[in-house]
Design an enzyme around this catalytic site. Structure first.
Site, mmCIF file in Angstrom:
data_model
loop_
_atom_site.group_PDB
_atom_site.id
_atom_site.type_symbol
_atom_site.label_atom_id
_atom_site.label_comp_id
_atom_site.label_asym_id
_atom_site.label_seq_id
_atom_site.Cartn_x
_atom_site.Cartn_y
_atom_site.Cartn_z
ATOM 1 N N ALA A 201 57.341 -83.298 -114.638
ATOM 2 C CA ALA A 201 56.581 -84.469 -114.181
ATOM 3 C C ALA A 201 56.777 -84.795 -112.710
ATOM 4 C CB ALA A 201 56.966 -85.686 -115.023
ATOM 5 N N GLY B 247 52.071 -82.067 -109.659
ATOM 6 C CA GLY B 247 50.893 -81.559 -110.362
ATOM 7 C C GLY B 247 50.446 -82.381 -111.556
ATOM 8 N N SER C 151 46.489 -73.428 -122.401
ATOM 9 C CA SER C 151 45.703 -72.887 -121.292
ATOM 10 C C SER C 151 44.563 -72.047 -121.833
ATOM 11 C CB SER C 151 46.597 -72.013 -120.399
ATOM 12 O OG SER C 151 45.830 -71.270 -119.467
ATOM 13 N N TYR D 66 51.851 -64.179 -119.450
ATOM 14 C CA TYR D 66 51.463 -65.591 -119.401
ATOM 15 C C TYR D 66 50.576 -65.932 -120.595
ATOM 16 C CZ TYR D 66 49.565 -70.030 -117.677
ATOM 17 O OH TYR D 66 49.191 -71.349 -117.552
#
Length: 307
Positions: free
Chosen positions: A25, A28, A153, A179
């Site tokens: 946090a 971004g 994502s 990823y």
């Protein structure tokens, strides 16, 4: 208030009396998520790897949300010892957690390993958050309206699979597929957690969200990111961090959210735009793979769940 078609931070309901714990946090998406929650009255814990940056972020939030209760907790998701220590500190300081937002992540780093020997992206993005959630969940379960939000994502669809025969990419590391595996694992974890919560009749729900492509520090390992003008050009084809955080905020706070849902931008290929309900790959919904991943994750982290 905006319409649901263009859901913005103005739609985040009052969060007074709630406690939110947000990983990653200090910058971004995580910073923007924490900022909005604090501005709406939540007490917010910034769970960050770098304490100095975390304190700077807390001070910055205090500028836009005077009087906000924002604290900083050191957390390195790449170290199970750090995850356990941070979870112990959170449990001691906060008997109840309303929102557990698993936001932190790495994207496309050169091959590396966590403190425990896991491949860096899988170990940080998935296993670190898996352990973190398991260690804190019993402080979430008793709280009415509580949620676990997992940031996934669009990359869960790109060269992505759970490589049980080589989870740590010891044989043939690729930044992109590694990823993709980590983000597919994030999504599978959210879905499997929701199924387990529902089966036990728990009031807590698990929800997933993704920011599309957002112009944040996460892009620092993309080829060319160090070139002059990269950030300016990227800003033209990506969500700003504030807009990228909207999907997470909607998943975390909108009253009509249901467990197991997945939110992301409504634009072309879910890359940009306001947050709406989106779908995920068939692979991400494979219950047998989800359960196998859960078992392996418990074995690797040594963390078991109360559900």
């Amino acid at each position: 208030m905006s319409s649901n078609a263009n859901w913005t931070e103005a739609d985040v309901p009052d969060q007074a009396g709630r406690l939110a714990v947000v990983t990653g946090a200090n910058t971004g998406l995580g910073f923007e998520t924490a900022r909005v929650l604090a501005e709406r009255g939540a007490r917010v814990v910034l769970a960050v790897r770098n304490l100095d940056k975390g304190r700077q972020a807390a001070a910055k939030i205090a500028e836009t949300a005077p009087g906000a209760d924002v604290t900083v907790q050191e957390l390195d998701l790449g170290s199970l010892a750090s995850v356990r220590a941070a979870a112990d500190a959170i449990r001691s300081a906060h008997p109840r957690i309303d929102l557990l937002i698993n936001n932190a992540g790495l994207m496309y780093p050169p091959k590396g390993h966590t403190a425990d020997g896991f491949e860096l992206q899988f170990g940080t993005n998935h296993l670190g958050h898996f352990a973190w959630t398991g260690l804190l969940l019993d402080h979430v379960l008793p709280v009415a309206g509580s949620r676990v939000v997992v940031v996934a994502s669009v990359a869960h669809k790109i060269q992505a699979a759970i490589h049980f025969d080589d989870l740590q990419w010891d044989r043939n590391y690729g930044r992109v597929p590694a990823y993709g595996q980590s983000k597919l694992a994030n999504l599978m974890f959210a879905y499997d957690l929701q199924r387990r919560l529902a089966a036990k009749g728990e009031q807590t729900i698990a929800v997933a969200a993704h920011p599309g492509i957002s112009n944040t520090e996460l892009m620092r390992h993309i080829p060319g990111s160090g070139l002059p003008g990269f950030s300016s050009v990227a800003g033209l084809v990506t969500n700003s961090p504030a807009k990228g955080a909207l999907a997470t905020l909607r998943a975390a706070t909108a009253p009509d959210v249901v467990g197991g849902q997945y939110y992301g931008p409504k634009g072309f290929r879910e890359l940009m735009g306001y947050p709406v309900l989106v779908s995920s790959s068939d692979q991400s919904r494979d219950q047998a793979v989800q359960e196998r991943l859960w078992t392996v994750s418990e074995e690797l982290t040594g963390v078991t769940f109360p559900v």
